[in-house]
Design an enzyme around this catalytic site. Sequence first.
Site, PDB file in Angstrom:
ATOM      1  N   ASP A 118     -44.234 -63.726  33.940  1.00 48.80           N
ATOM      2  CA  ASP A 118     -44.631 -62.795  35.006  1.00 48.80           C
ATOM      3  C   ASP A 118     -46.156 -62.830  35.188  1.00 48.80           C
ATOM      4  OD1 ASP A 118     -41.903 -60.837  34.878  1.00 48.80           O
ATOM      5  OD2 ASP A 118     -42.532 -61.832  33.045  1.00 48.80           O
ATOM      6  N   ARG A 134     -24.963 -55.099  34.909  1.00 47.17           N
ATOM      7  CA  ARG A 134     -26.093 -55.430  34.040  1.00 47.17           C
ATOM      8  C   ARG A 134     -25.688 -55.253  32.571  1.00 47.17           C
ATOM      9  NH1 ARG A 134     -29.665 -52.979  31.189  1.00 47.17           N
ATOM     10  NH2 ARG A 134     -28.581 -51.037  31.563  1.00 47.17           N
ATOM     11  N   HIS A 145     -40.063 -57.408  30.775  1.00 42.93           N
ATOM     12  CA  HIS A 145     -39.889 -58.542  31.682  1.00 42.93           C
ATOM     13  C   HIS A 145     -38.770 -58.117  32.637  1.00 42.93           C
ATOM     14  CE1 HIS A 145     -39.040 -62.494  33.303  1.00 42.93           C
ATOM     15  NE2 HIS A 145     -37.815 -62.477  32.794  1.00 42.93           N
ATOM     16  N   ARG A 181     -47.063 -65.896  37.069  1.00 40.75           N
ATOM     17  CA  ARG A 181     -46.758 -65.709  38.498  1.00 40.75           C
ATOM     18  C   ARG A 181     -47.818 -64.827  39.157  1.00 40.75           C
ATOM     19  NH1 ARG A 181     -40.328 -64.591  37.315  1.00 40.75           N
ATOM     20  NH2 ARG A 181     -39.622 -66.737  37.599  1.00 40.75           N
TER      21      ARG A 181
HETATM   22  P1  NAD Z   1     -27.610 -72.406  31.672  1.00 44.67           P
HETATM   23  O1  NAD Z   1     -26.284 -71.847  31.984  1.00 44.67           O
HETATM   24  O2  NAD Z   1     -28.134 -73.556  32.457  1.00 44.67           O
HETATM   25  O3  NAD Z   1     -27.647 -72.838  30.121  1.00 44.67           O
HETATM   26  C1  NAD Z   1     -27.167 -72.025  29.091  1.00 44.67           C
HETATM   27  C2  NAD Z   1     -26.754 -72.949  27.963  1.00 44.67           C
HETATM   28  O4  NAD Z   1     -26.404 -72.137  26.838  1.00 44.67           O
HETATM   29  C3  NAD Z   1     -25.533 -73.819  28.307  1.00 44.67           C
HETATM   30  O5  NAD Z   1     -25.822 -75.184  28.079  1.00 44.67           O
HETATM   31  C4  NAD Z   1     -24.455 -73.293  27.348  1.00 44.67           C
HETATM   32  O6  NAD Z   1     -23.542 -74.292  26.941  1.00 44.67           O
HETATM   33  C5  NAD Z   1     -25.313 -72.792  26.194  1.00 44.67           C
HETATM   34  N1  NAD Z   1     -24.619 -71.840  25.319  1.00 44.67           N
HETATM   35  C6  NAD Z   1     -23.831 -70.783  25.679  1.00 44.67           C
HETATM   36  N2  NAD Z   1     -23.359 -70.175  24.563  1.00 44.67           N
HETATM   37  C7  NAD Z   1     -23.872 -70.835  23.492  1.00 44.67           C
HETATM   38  C8  NAD Z   1     -23.762 -70.681  22.088  1.00 44.67           C
HETATM   39  N3  NAD Z   1     -23.025 -69.704  21.560  1.00 44.67           N
HETATM   40  N4  NAD Z   1     -24.446 -71.537  21.310  1.00 44.67           N
HETATM   41  C9  NAD Z   1     -25.195 -72.520  21.820  1.00 44.67           C
HETATM   42  N5  NAD Z   1     -25.328 -72.719  23.155  1.00 44.67           N
HETATM   43  C10 NAD Z   1     -24.678 -71.895  23.976  1.00 44.67           C
HETATM   44  O7  NAD Z   1     -28.627 -71.180  31.729  1.00 44.67           O
HETATM   45  P2  NAD Z   1     -30.217 -71.266  31.966  1.00 44.67           P
HETATM   46  O8  NAD Z   1     -30.506 -71.240  33.419  1.00 44.67           O
HETATM   47  O9  NAD Z   1     -30.757 -72.340  31.106  1.00 44.67           O
HETATM   48  O10 NAD Z   1     -30.655 -69.811  31.403  1.00 44.67           O
HETATM   49  C11 NAD Z   1     -30.537 -69.551  30.019  1.00 44.67           C
HETATM   50  C12 NAD Z   1     -31.042 -68.152  29.701  1.00 44.67           C
HETATM   51  O11 NAD Z   1     -32.440 -68.079  29.968  1.00 44.67           O
HETATM   52  C13 NAD Z   1     -30.383 -67.039  30.550  1.00 44.67           C
HETATM   53  O12 NAD Z   1     -30.177 -65.907  29.729  1.00 44.67           O
HETATM   54  C14 NAD Z   1     -31.445 -66.750  31.584  1.00 44.67           C
HETATM   55  O13 NAD Z   1     -31.338 -65.450  32.112  1.00 44.67           O
HETATM   56  C15 NAD Z   1     -32.681 -66.918  30.739  1.00 44.67           C
HETATM   57  N6  NAD Z   1     -33.943 -67.042  31.479  1.00 44.67           N
HETATM   58  C16 NAD Z   1     -34.974 -66.345  30.980  1.00 44.67           C
HETATM   59  C17 NAD Z   1     -36.189 -66.372  31.619  1.00 44.67           C
HETATM   60  C18 NAD Z   1     -37.312 -65.556  31.047  1.00 44.67           C
HETATM   61  O14 NAD Z   1     -38.369 -65.392  31.653  1.00 44.67           O
HETATM   62  N7  NAD Z   1     -37.143 -65.011  29.855  1.00 44.67           N
HETATM   63  C19 NAD Z   1     -36.349 -67.141  32.781  1.00 44.67           C
HETATM   64  C20 NAD Z   1     -35.273 -67.891  33.240  1.00 44.67           C
HETATM   65  C21 NAD Z   1     -34.054 -67.828  32.584  1.00 44.67           C
END
Ligand code: NAD
Length: 320
Positions: free
Chosen positions: A148, A88, A175, A151
């Site tokens: 959340d 983590r 969260h 949900r």
């Molecule tokens: P993903 O891997 O599909 O997309 C991530 C994107 O970020 C990619 O396109 C990558 O190229 C881009 N990226 C990486 N480094 C970068 C940088 N320095 N500058 C610009 N772009 C960059 O991931 P995802 O499934 O879209 O998830 C994205 C984030 O959202 C994760 O941290 C995930 O845990 C989070 N998330 C949060 C919640 C919430 O409730 N807060 C829910 C779902 C996902």
Amino acid sequence: MTKSRVAIIGAGRVGATFAYGLLLTGVANDIVFIDSNRAKAEGEVMDLEHAQAFTPATQISIGDYTNCADAGVVVITAGVARKPGDSRLDLLRKNYALLKEIIPPLVSSNRNGVLLIATNPVDVMTYAALQLSGLPARQVIGSGTVLDTARFRTLLSQHFGVDTHSVHAHIIGEHGDTEVPVWSLANIAGTKLETLCQNRGLPGHAAALEDVFVRTRDAGAALIQRKGATYYGIASSLVTIVAAILRDQNTVLPVSSLINDYYGISDVCLSLPTVLNHSGVKEVLRLQLAPDEVKKLQHSAEVLRASIGELEGRRAPVTT
Ligand code: NAD
């Protein structure tokens, strides 16, 4: 300032689905994508453009940080996923390193818009974004427990057989694992859920409601196990938050923001029902929580403060 420009940093699953939600709802009239993988951003823009014949008029483009200048809201959805063997803490540090790359050029281009963080762990990343940006606290928020709470309301609506919109209930705090269901204030048409169960003669209501909460808390993990990611719920949450800001709606949503002097909790970002308008956080509502809920919220804050403590270079003062 073009108030309805939204810049999205990260054109991955969450960023692209969020953009699609913006396009369908017409919440923004101008969407700019920034991604370190330019081809991915180009592909998403092309695909979204092919929906434009069916949606409200919206400009969609690929940009760089200079194009954030006019954005009313900048949303960070960039993030790395946890790899096998990563702890983590590894994930925390990787996404913190990513924010350190993104935020300086972003704030040198735009200090007026609201910064909305979705990257996980979202509460810690929101605190880090506040610290790295030096923006006033009201301008930096995380999507927090909006998802959340959605949900929770959905599962409660299924349990009670009423429309989700008729369920008034909140998840507050982190969260994540220590999030807190506010049972003492949850209601349907002003009727407490426990009373409703008793009125309907439903047996074992305490265990049934606890099961609803456990399934709420663990929903993200359940989804990742089945489909590898979650994006429709978070994307819809982001559209709702952005609409509240761009349209200056004063909508109450449980976003994550800097909390001070709240049941003894200070200097941490976590979620509480918050009035949101064009300048970001207008007010964090003071809830009258039950004593056990206060304890759980304080525990959630302690866990988050411990995570903040794991970030390097933390504790620079934030601007309130
Ligand atoms: P993903 O891997 O599909 O997309 C991530 C994107 O970020 C990619 O396109 C990558 O190229 C881009 N990226 C990486 N480094 C970068 C940088 N320095 N500058 C610009 N772009 C960059 O991931 P995802 O499934 O879209 O998830 C994205 C984030 O959202 C994760 O941290 C995930 O845990 C989070 N998330 C949060 C919640 C919430 O409730 N807060 C829910 C779902 C996902």
